[in-house]
Scaffold this motif. Sequence first.
Motif, PDB file in Angstrom:
ATOM      1  N   ASP A   1      15.480   8.321  10.929  1.00 56.78           N
ATOM      2  CA  ASP A   1      14.410   8.850  10.099  1.00 56.78           C
ATOM      3  C   ASP A   1      14.377   8.147   8.783  1.00 56.78           C
ATOM      4  OD1 ASP A   1      13.167  10.359  12.079  1.00 56.78           O
ATOM      5  OD2 ASP A   1      13.773  12.218  11.317  1.00 56.78           O
ATOM      6  N   PRO A   2      15.430   7.980   8.097  1.00 50.90           N
ATOM      7  CA  PRO A   2      15.697   7.426   6.804  1.00 50.90           C
ATOM      8  C   PRO A   2      15.030   5.891   6.835  1.00 50.90           C
ATOM      9  CG  PRO A   2      17.857   8.379   7.217  1.00 50.90           C
ATOM     10  CD  PRO A   2      16.976   8.490   8.487  1.00 50.90           C
ATOM     11  N   GLN A   3      15.195   5.418   7.927  1.00 54.68           N
ATOM     12  CA  GLN A   3      14.606   3.813   7.953  1.00 54.68           C
ATOM     13  C   GLN A   3      13.159   3.868   8.268  1.00 54.68           C
ATOM     14  OE1 GLN A   3      18.020   3.381   7.107  1.00 54.68           O
ATOM     15  NE2 GLN A   3      18.106   3.824   9.373  1.00 54.68           N
ATOM     16  N   ILE A   4      12.680   4.957   8.859  1.00 53.20           N
ATOM     17  CA  ILE A   4      11.280   5.222   9.330  1.00 53.20           C
ATOM     18  C   ILE A   4      10.647   5.565   7.887  1.00 53.20           C
ATOM     19  CG2 ILE A   4       9.610   6.652  10.390  1.00 53.20           C
ATOM     20  CD1 ILE A   4      11.612   7.083  12.639  1.00 53.20           C
ATOM     21  N   ARG A   5      11.362   6.571   7.005  1.00 57.54           N
ATOM     22  CA  ARG A   5      10.804   6.753   5.693  1.00 57.54           C
ATOM     23  C   ARG A   5      10.737   5.461   4.898  1.00 57.54           C
ATOM     24  NH1 ARG A   5       8.040  11.344   5.983  1.00 57.54           N
ATOM     25  NH2 ARG A   5       8.894  12.955   6.990  1.00 57.54           N
ATOM     26  N   LYS A   6      11.679   4.778   4.780  1.00 55.10           N
ATOM     27  CA  LYS A   6      11.682   3.467   4.285  1.00 55.10           C
ATOM     28  C   LYS A   6      10.400   2.772   4.580  1.00 55.10           C
ATOM     29  CE  LYS A   6      13.985  -0.657   2.789  1.00 55.10           C
ATOM     30  NZ  LYS A   6      15.054  -1.748   3.343  1.00 55.10           N
ATOM     31  N   ALA A   7      10.199   2.324   5.988  1.00 57.06           N
ATOM     32  CA  ALA A   7       8.971   1.641   6.432  1.00 57.06           C
ATOM     33  C   ALA A   7       7.774   2.402   5.740  1.00 57.06           C
ATOM     34  CB  ALA A   7       8.900   1.744   7.977  1.00 57.06           C
ATOM     35  N   LEU A   8       7.513   3.841   5.633  1.00 62.14           N
ATOM     36  CA  LEU A   8       6.470   4.382   5.087  1.00 62.14           C
ATOM     37  C   LEU A   8       6.386   4.244   3.487  1.00 62.14           C
ATOM     38  CD1 LEU A   8       6.766   7.860   6.969  1.00 62.14           C
ATOM     39  CD2 LEU A   8       4.899   6.101   7.065  1.00 62.14           C
ATOM     40  N   ALA A   9       7.531   3.902   3.006  1.00 61.97           N
ATOM     41  CA  ALA A   9       7.722   3.708   1.442  1.00 61.97           C
ATOM     42  C   ALA A   9       7.244   2.461   1.291  1.00 61.97           C
ATOM     43  CB  ALA A   9       9.204   3.812   1.059  1.00 61.97           C
ATOM     44  N   ILE A  10       7.337   1.346   2.138  1.00 60.13           N
ATOM     45  CA  ILE A  10       6.964  -0.158   2.079  1.00 60.13           C
ATOM     46  C   ILE A  10       5.582  -0.344   2.241  1.00 60.13           C
ATOM     47  CG2 ILE A  10       7.091  -2.348   3.081  1.00 60.13           C
ATOM     48  CD1 ILE A  10      10.170  -1.623   3.506  1.00 60.13           C
ATOM     49  N   GLY A  11       4.834   0.695   2.895  1.00 58.92           N
ATOM     50  CA  GLY A  11       3.340   0.639   2.957  1.00 58.92           C
ATOM     51  C   GLY A  11       2.771   1.024   4.194  1.00 58.92           C
ATOM     52  N   ALA A  12       3.560   1.645   5.305  1.00 62.05           N
ATOM     53  CA  ALA A  12       2.582   2.202   6.276  1.00 62.05           C
ATOM     54  C   ALA A  12       2.178   3.418   6.055  1.00 62.05           C
ATOM     55  CB  ALA A  12       3.949   2.427   7.304  1.00 62.05           C
ATOM     56  N   ASP A  13       0.953   4.073   6.795  1.00 63.92           N
ATOM     57  CA  ASP A  13       0.276   5.347   6.687  1.00 63.92           C
ATOM     58  C   ASP A  13       1.075   6.450   7.130  1.00 63.92           C
ATOM     59  OD1 ASP A  13      -1.936   4.105   4.887  1.00 63.92           O
ATOM     60  OD2 ASP A  13      -2.024   2.859   6.620  1.00 63.92           O
ATOM     61  N   ASP A  14       1.332   6.297   8.372  1.00 69.22           N
ATOM     62  CA  ASP A  14       2.288   7.341   9.317  1.00 69.22           C
ATOM     63  C   ASP A  14       3.077   6.656  10.098  1.00 69.22           C
ATOM     64  OD1 ASP A  14       0.491   6.411  10.934  1.00 69.22           O
ATOM     65  OD2 ASP A  14      -0.633   8.235  11.450  1.00 69.22           O
ATOM     66  N   ALA A  15       3.849   7.810  10.530  1.00 66.66           N
ATOM     67  CA  ALA A  15       4.969   7.158  11.689  1.00 66.66           C
ATOM     68  C   ALA A  15       4.917   8.256  12.871  1.00 66.66           C
ATOM     69  CB  ALA A  15       6.115   7.239  11.050  1.00 66.66           C
ATOM     70  N   ILE A  16       5.285   7.312  13.915  1.00 71.85           N
ATOM     71  CA  ILE A  16       5.613   8.157  15.326  1.00 71.85           C
ATOM     72  C   ILE A  16       7.103   7.887  15.532  1.00 71.85           C
ATOM     73  CG2 ILE A  16       4.859   8.660  17.687  1.00 71.85           C
ATOM     74  CD1 ILE A  16       2.144   7.457  16.919  1.00 71.85           C
TER      75      ILE A  16
ATOM     76  N   PRO B   1      10.457  -1.320  -1.204  1.00 72.05           N
ATOM     77  CA  PRO B   1       9.701  -0.291  -1.770  1.00 72.05           C
ATOM     78  C   PRO B   1       9.890  -0.075  -3.169  1.00 72.05           C
ATOM     79  CG  PRO B   1      11.622   0.724  -0.390  1.00 72.05           C
ATOM     80  CD  PRO B   1      11.624  -0.934  -0.414  1.00 72.05           C
ATOM     81  N   ASN B   2       8.760   0.413  -3.993  1.00 69.97           N
ATOM     82  CA  ASN B   2       8.787   0.802  -5.277  1.00 69.97           C
ATOM     83  C   ASN B   2       8.851   2.223  -5.377  1.00 69.97           C
ATOM     84  OD1 ASN B   2       6.188   1.965  -4.719  1.00 69.97           O
ATOM     85  ND2 ASN B   2       5.058  -0.205  -5.360  1.00 69.97           N
TER      86      ASN B   2
ATOM     87  N   ILE C   1       8.148   5.539  -2.726  1.00 65.26           N
ATOM     88  CA  ILE C   1       9.168   6.366  -2.159  1.00 65.26           C
ATOM     89  C   ILE C   1       8.691   7.672  -2.235  1.00 65.26           C
ATOM     90  CG2 ILE C   1      11.520   7.082  -2.743  1.00 65.26           C
ATOM     91  CD1 ILE C   1      12.118   4.130  -3.342  1.00 65.26           C
ATOM     92  N   MET C   2       8.169   7.925  -3.415  1.00 64.81           N
ATOM     93  CA  MET C   2       7.706   9.374  -3.676  1.00 64.81           C
ATOM     94  C   MET C   2       6.560   9.647  -2.656  1.00 64.81           C
ATOM     95  SD  MET C   2       9.524  10.288  -6.073  1.00 64.81           S
ATOM     96  CE  MET C   2       8.710  11.875  -6.789  1.00 64.81           C
ATOM     97  N   THR C   3       5.558   8.999  -2.521  1.00 66.18           N
ATOM     98  CA  THR C   3       4.678   9.446  -1.295  1.00 66.18           C
ATOM     99  C   THR C   3       5.145   9.108   0.185  1.00 66.18           C
ATOM    100  OG1 THR C   3       3.845   6.866  -1.428  1.00 66.18           O
ATOM    101  CG2 THR C   3       2.611   8.228  -2.840  1.00 66.18           C
ATOM    102  N   ALA C   4       5.953   8.295   0.471  1.00 69.07           N
ATOM    103  CA  ALA C   4       6.413   8.357   1.690  1.00 69.07           C
ATOM    104  C   ALA C   4       6.907   9.661   2.236  1.00 69.07           C
ATOM    105  CB  ALA C   4       7.680   7.271   1.898  1.00 69.07           C
ATOM    106  N   ARG C   5       7.572  10.444   1.296  1.00 74.03           N
ATOM    107  CA  ARG C   5       8.059  11.941   1.554  1.00 74.03           C
ATOM    108  C   ARG C   5       7.100  12.656   2.342  1.00 74.03           C
ATOM    109  NH1 ARG C   5      11.340  13.085  -4.071  1.00 74.03           N
ATOM    110  NH2 ARG C   5      12.645  11.373  -3.630  1.00 74.03           N
TER     111      ARG C   5
END
Lengths: 245, 321
Positions: free
Chosen positions: A68-83, A184-185, A189-193
Amino acid sequence: MKILVCITNVPDTTAKISFTDNNTKFNKAGVQYIIGPYDDYALARAVELKEAQGGTITVLHVGEADSDPQIRKALAIGADDAIRVNTEPADSYYVATQIAHIAQQNSYDLILMGRESIDFNSGVVHGLVGEMLGIPSFSPVMKLDIKDGKAEFAREIDGGKEYLEATLPLVLGCQEPIAEWKIPNMRGIMTARTKPLQVVEPVSVDDMTSLESYSLPAPKGECKMIPVEEAEKLITLLRTEAKVL
Amino acid sequence: MSVLIFVELDNGTIKKTSQEAIFYGAKVADMLQTSATVLAIGQASEEALSSAGKFGAAKVLHAADDKLNHENSLAYADVLTQAVQQEGSKVVVMAKSGLGDAVAARSAAKLKASVVSGVTDLPEVTGGFKVKRGIYTGKAFATVEVKSDIKVLVVKKNAVEVAENDGNAQVESFSPTLRDSDFAATVKEVQKASSELSLTEADIIVSGGRGMKGPENWDPLVDLANALGAATGCSKPVSDLDWRPHHEHIGQTGIKVAPNLYIACGISGAIQHLAGVNGSKCIVVINKDPEAPFFKAADYGIVGDVFDVLPRLTKAVEATK
């Protein structure tokens, strides 16, 4: 444009590799995990395409909750959602079946991933997914542009590259220099949460392979140092001792 | 039910890594008490193809449709699948490469076969079909039991020591059904340095790092490579700085090589670079820094200035040719 980016969660490139449980389990103790470096290139290009043309990026990972930490990082880099498909991946065929199953439900225009994972190095998941979905797959892709529903891309071939064009949807295995890695900026990181991370259960797959054991290479012998003033001796040693010339 | 080996052609001849794959496949065929059949796609003479017999193949299926002249993993996978079905093959073998992996993956999905990529040894066939493969970019191995009915093996360079015999394979023409979907991509342009020896095929590689100090200083390295009949490679910083083309970049995120001899000139030996060369049989490191980590992974080392050592090595090679 709907983009799916598949990421692996792998030991850092500098990690020391060792095994436990009678050489049947990878020793995770003290090992730093990262998004697969090739997957990181795929994600970075997806973010650039989204910024330029609009669209959505979904990150997909087949693995357990420790990813999950790596998935959150991908979201922080700019993905919209994750599965995350909640399972311990068995082999390439198993992972590809899970990815294909998710893709069938969502009809993505572009499925990107790294050319290979750096733990198992198979380099076959993109091809398997492409065939399972009945769409073209290409790898290793080092340049990618999308224009009017078509992909214009470059593939590395033996001693050079080839430029191709194909209609979407496509599955592409990516490598450098397709994009620059993104860091990630703070805002990311904040929005990824709060971005959605959906956890789904795997579909069943026929048992194709099973692990017997892991092993490490035989330790390397001493390096034979040749004094620089006798450098020419190297050629003789390569001929008569190492027998490689 | 023969073992089927997919080979890659280069200017009408069977690539060296594919010759190894034939030898590997023929050994597996012996174990399973069957014969080895080669599938060659593209233009090649009957003589070039029958040379597959030297590596143990009994038969070569030749798909020579002009549409297949350009390397195309979608079409090649389709052709391979049809060949496997015609021959009733249970084991499919090919050499590890970008094309090999792509063809293996797509045909495995068509055949509902497992695919094991990066195989480093002959299988064990008594009490289950077990095969060893490289993982963690050459830093470890996994032995896996392959359970599916059809097994696709993608074999790394140097998995077997090839011994040639004087056999000839019988060449048959093979006419698969080609589909429009096999030609989903339009080839716009191919940039290929045709005269260059390919890194994945080369027996000897001379490679340069930042210690070469600039692209204008590559001549002594190229001279040694030419004297040895070697290919040239480089480290990641060198290709990042555009001193050398990207396709020469050897390492974790570049090309993985497995030559008999790898000569590293002015490369410190970052772990990511070592990951690309750890399949080499013999490694020589030339570096002026005695603390360079590469020496720990080397078989022979010289602590010295590459611009002094390289020309002397070239002379020594030429003097004793």
